[in-house]
Design an enzyme around this catalytic site. Sequence first.
Site, PDB file in Angstrom:
ATOM      1  N   ALA A 269       0.863  -1.181   0.000  1.00 51.66           N
ATOM      2  CA  ALA A 269       0.000   0.000   0.000  1.00 51.66           C
ATOM      3  C   ALA A 269       0.891   1.219   0.000  1.00 51.66           C
ATOM      4  O   ALA A 269       2.059   1.142   0.350  1.00 51.66           O
ATOM      5  CB  ALA A 269      -0.898  -0.001   1.227  1.00 51.66           C
ATOM      6  N   LYS A 270       0.282   2.327  -0.396  1.00 53.82           N
ATOM      7  CA  LYS A 270       1.071   3.557  -0.480  1.00 53.82           C
ATOM      8  C   LYS A 270       1.734   3.885   0.849  1.00 53.82           C
ATOM      9  O   LYS A 270       2.876   4.273   0.915  1.00 53.82           O
ATOM     10  CB  LYS A 270       0.161   4.717  -0.886  1.00 53.82           C
ATOM     11  CG  LYS A 270      -0.030   4.805  -2.381  1.00 53.82           C
ATOM     12  CD  LYS A 270      -1.057   5.847  -2.719  1.00 53.82           C
ATOM     13  CE  LYS A 270      -2.300   5.172  -3.241  1.00 53.82           C
ATOM     14  NZ  LYS A 270      -3.306   6.062  -3.743  1.00 53.82           N
TER      15      LYS A 270
END
Length: 297
Positions: A269-270
């Site tokens: 995920a970012k």
Amino acid sequence: MDEFEASLRLPGASRCETIGPITRFAPSPTGYLHLGHAFAALFAAAAAARDHGRFLLRIEDIDRRRCRREFETALLEDLRWLGLYWAEPVRRQSEVMETYRAALARLEAMDLVYPCFCSRKEILDEIAAIGAAPQGPDGVIYPGTCLRLAHPERRRRQAEGQPFALRLNMTRALAMVPPLTWYDRGQGVVIADPGMFGDIVLARKDTPASYHLAVTVDDHIQGVTLVTRGNDLFRATHIHRLLQALLGLDTPDYHHHELIADSDGRRLAKRDQAPTLRALRAAGHNPKEIRIRLGFS
Ligand code: GLU
């Protein structure tokens, strides 16, 4: 025909003559794309290509505070670099806000929407006072404080300019629809249970359409027949199915896929600082190698 129905008939809103599924990739331009995004985009494109379908792109840029044009430019470039092609036009949510407003107006006309003036803290205080905190998939279920506000009080607060969100009256909404299901390529027929979310937010002062509302309307308007996305969004589909039924929109098939993990098994995920496609490109990786690494030849 009200404004909402009219907006569903805009040019470009027609169903395409396509034999196979119409899929889409719908990134939010809040950062650079990473391998998890690449997987989701390739998954959607492959699902379309396999059966002579069509692959579309949608930019989910409603949240003006978090989205940046430079990230959009970068993501288009990164997707092309990966070797992806999509059918034009690209739909940009920020350009079609009127359509979401019309959808909201439709739900308001059905008496399914009410203003909620509660801050997050007030909601938590109310829950503490009740002494019970029923949990929905997105956290505590809204205790319905503003649903019980008398109409003159609502009007007074609105006239004073107090900020408010718009919530769906879930009990009333459920009473208006038959039992709902959707077909999921991973899980078969799924019985929709949107009631577990309680009175969801459909719009806020700073974001005039929620993710749920926008995505449901967009998938219909773009003629999407197969929604592919990560299984972190599986539960959101319960809500989307309800909104489709309330607004008279088509129900696509769904395929919620696994989220790819890094070598330690953590989801990419970012926020985890997963390697971006740009960083991989700068480090000399080529798109073919990345596609193969993600399971697409
Ligand atoms: N915009 C969402 C995201 O970036 C995806 C929405 C969807 O596929 O329904 O996670």
